[in-house]
Design a protein around this motif. Structure first.
Motif, short mmCIF file in Angstrom:
data_model
loop_
_atom_site.label_atom_id
_atom_site.label_comp_id
_atom_site.label_asym_id
_atom_site.label_seq_id
_atom_site.Cartn_x
_atom_site.Cartn_y
_atom_site.Cartn_z
N ARG A 1 -22.35 40.19 57.05
CA ARG A 1 -23.72 39.23 56.86
C ARG A 1 -23.40 38.53 55.65
N VAL A 2 -24.15 37.14 55.64
CA VAL A 2 -24.01 36.33 54.54
C VAL A 2 -25.48 36.86 53.57
N ALA A 3 -25.32 36.95 52.53
CA ALA A 3 -26.37 37.50 51.64
C ALA A 3 -26.55 36.46 50.38
N GLN A 4 -27.64 36.68 49.59
CA GLN A 4 -27.97 35.97 48.56
C GLN A 4 -27.81 36.73 47.30
N PRO A 5 -26.97 36.40 46.39
CA PRO A 5 -26.75 37.32 45.21
C PRO A 5 -28.01 36.82 44.25
N HIS A 6 -28.10 37.93 43.22
CA HIS A 6 -29.44 37.71 42.54
C HIS A 6 -29.25 37.43 40.75
N GLN A 7 -27.84 37.78 40.69
CA GLN A 7 -27.38 37.66 39.19
C GLN A 7 -25.89 37.19 39.04
N ALA A 8 -25.61 36.60 38.09
CA ALA A 8 -24.04 36.33 37.76
C ALA A 8 -23.26 37.52 37.77
N ILE A 9 -22.04 37.44 38.17
CA ILE A 9 -21.40 38.66 37.75
C ILE A 9 -20.55 38.29 36.62
N PRO A 10 -19.82 39.63 36.01
CA PRO A 10 -19.38 39.50 34.56
C PRO A 10 -18.29 38.50 34.32
N ALA A 11 -17.97 38.04 33.34
CA ALA A 11 -17.10 36.78 32.92
C ALA A 11 -16.68 37.29 31.67
N PHE A 12 -15.46 36.54 31.44
CA PHE A 12 -14.83 36.68 30.24
C PHE A 12 -15.83 35.87 29.03
N THR A 13 -15.86 36.59 27.84
CA THR A 13 -16.56 35.80 26.92
C THR A 13 -15.59 35.24 25.79
N SER A 14 -14.43 35.68 26.14
CA SER A 14 -13.39 35.19 25.33
C SER A 14 -12.32 34.30 25.83
N ILE A 15 -12.26 33.07 25.54
CA ILE A 15 -11.30 31.94 26.00
C ILE A 15 -10.01 32.25 25.75
N LYS A 16 -9.61 33.00 24.74
CA LYS A 16 -8.27 33.92 24.56
C LYS A 16 -7.90 34.86 25.33
N GLN A 17 -8.88 35.52 25.87
CA GLN A 17 -8.46 36.45 26.79
C GLN A 17 -8.30 36.07 28.22
N ALA A 18 -9.21 34.99 28.57
CA ALA A 18 -8.91 34.43 29.96
C ALA A 18 -7.89 33.85 29.89
N VAL A 19 -7.41 33.06 29.04
CA VAL A 19 -6.00 32.39 29.14
C VAL A 19 -4.72 33.42 29.14
N MET A 20 -5.06 34.33 28.39
CA MET A 20 -3.91 35.58 28.63
C MET A 20 -3.64 36.19 29.97
N GLN A 21 -4.89 36.35 30.61
CA GLN A 21 -4.69 36.90 31.99
C GLN A 21 -3.83 35.75 32.81
N TYR A 22 -4.60 34.34 32.57
CA TYR A 22 -3.62 33.58 33.51
C TYR A 22 -2.11 33.29 33.02
N THR A 23 -1.78 33.83 31.84
CA THR A 23 -0.51 33.90 31.47
C THR A 23 0.31 34.69 32.04
N GLU A 24 -0.41 36.02 32.16
CA GLU A 24 0.13 37.24 32.90
C GLU A 24 0.47 36.82 34.60
N VAL A 25 -0.49 36.30 34.96
CA VAL A 25 -0.51 35.98 36.64
C VAL A 25 0.57 34.87 36.75
N LYS A 26 0.76 34.13 35.62
CA LYS A 26 1.50 32.75 35.93
C LYS A 26 3.21 33.31 35.79
N ALA A 27 3.27 34.38 34.96
CA ALA A 27 4.57 35.02 34.65
C ALA A 27 5.38 35.67 35.91
N LYS A 28 4.27 36.06 36.72
CA LYS A 28 4.69 36.78 38.04
C LYS A 28 4.97 35.76 38.97
N ASN A 29 4.05 34.55 39.07
CA ASN A 29 3.93 33.57 40.00
C ASN A 29 4.23 32.05 39.30
N PRO A 30 5.25 31.69 39.18
CA PRO A 30 5.36 30.12 38.43
C PRO A 30 5.17 29.33 39.37
#
Length: 202
Positions: free
Chosen positions: A99-128
């Motif tokens: 079914r299609v539903a309607q969420p009521h709150q935002a899901i958790p996200a990074f509060t640190s830009i550094k950590q978010a970019v580090m996650q990107y770097t890890e994924v990019k290293a596996k898939n250039p």
């Protein structure tokens, strides 16, 4: 896995392998329509509420309508997705939609830009060959210097894409604990949605 990554980067879809499925409540965080090699292609970004993993649905425009127009940003799908093979499986197809539903709150996200970019770097290293990376951030501020950018509490900054023209809107929402989702290309973030006034805004 690397062969599958390269095949998808070249526009060839590998066979979906059995067993790489995930059943979840998938939040629809962003939608992007672009022209690729003369074709209109829509990317629909999902995020699993329980699995906390991203998923990408891709659809090529045939005629004048897209089959997935009923999937609106800000909604949620209770569904089973089948992922294509790869080093970090991202692209998927819907195998069973409950079914299609309607969420009521935002899901958790990074509060640190550094950590978010580090996650990107890890994924990019596996898939250039990865072109777009789904990134979500919260508790960031939109600031205008030479260009618009996001800044977190540690003063790390993330430039916004020059295609994005709603910087002043983001800055007004920044006073309310900004939550933002977009596509990151390794240099700049293209925002696709924000959480404001109790809902996800495309």
């Amino acid at each position: 896995e690397n062969q599958a990554d390269l095949a998808m980067a070249l526009g060839w879809l590998p066979n979906i392998q059995e067993g790489n499925q995930a059943t979840d409540r998938w939040h629809i965080l962003g939608k992007r329509l672009e022209v690729e090699v003369g074709r209109k292609v829509q990317r629909l970004w999902l995020w699993g509420e329980v699995s906390q993993r991203p998923a990408l649905l891709v659809e090529v425009l045939h005629g004048k309508k897209l089959r997935s127009t009923k999937f609106l940003v800000g909604g949620a799908l209770e569904a089973t997705l089948q992922f294509y093979p790869g080093s970090t499986p991202l692209r998927a197809e819907i195998m069973n939609l409950a079914r299609v539903a309607q969420p009521h709150q935002a899901i958790p996200a990074f509060t640190s830009i550094k950590q978010a970019v580090m996650q990107y770097t890890e994924v990019k290293a596996k898939n250039p060959w990865l072109k777009q990376f789904p990134m979500k951030l919260q508790r960031v501020m939109a600031e205008k210097h030479d260009q618009w950018m996001l800044q977190d509490s540690e003063s790390y900054i993330l430039p916004l894409h020059n295609k994005f023209s709603y910087g002043w809107h983001l800055q007004s929402l920044s006073l309310k604990d900004l939550w933002i989702f977009g596509e990151y290309d390794g240099h700049r973030l293209l925002p696709l949605s924000v959480w404001g006034n109790g809902r996800l805004i495309e």
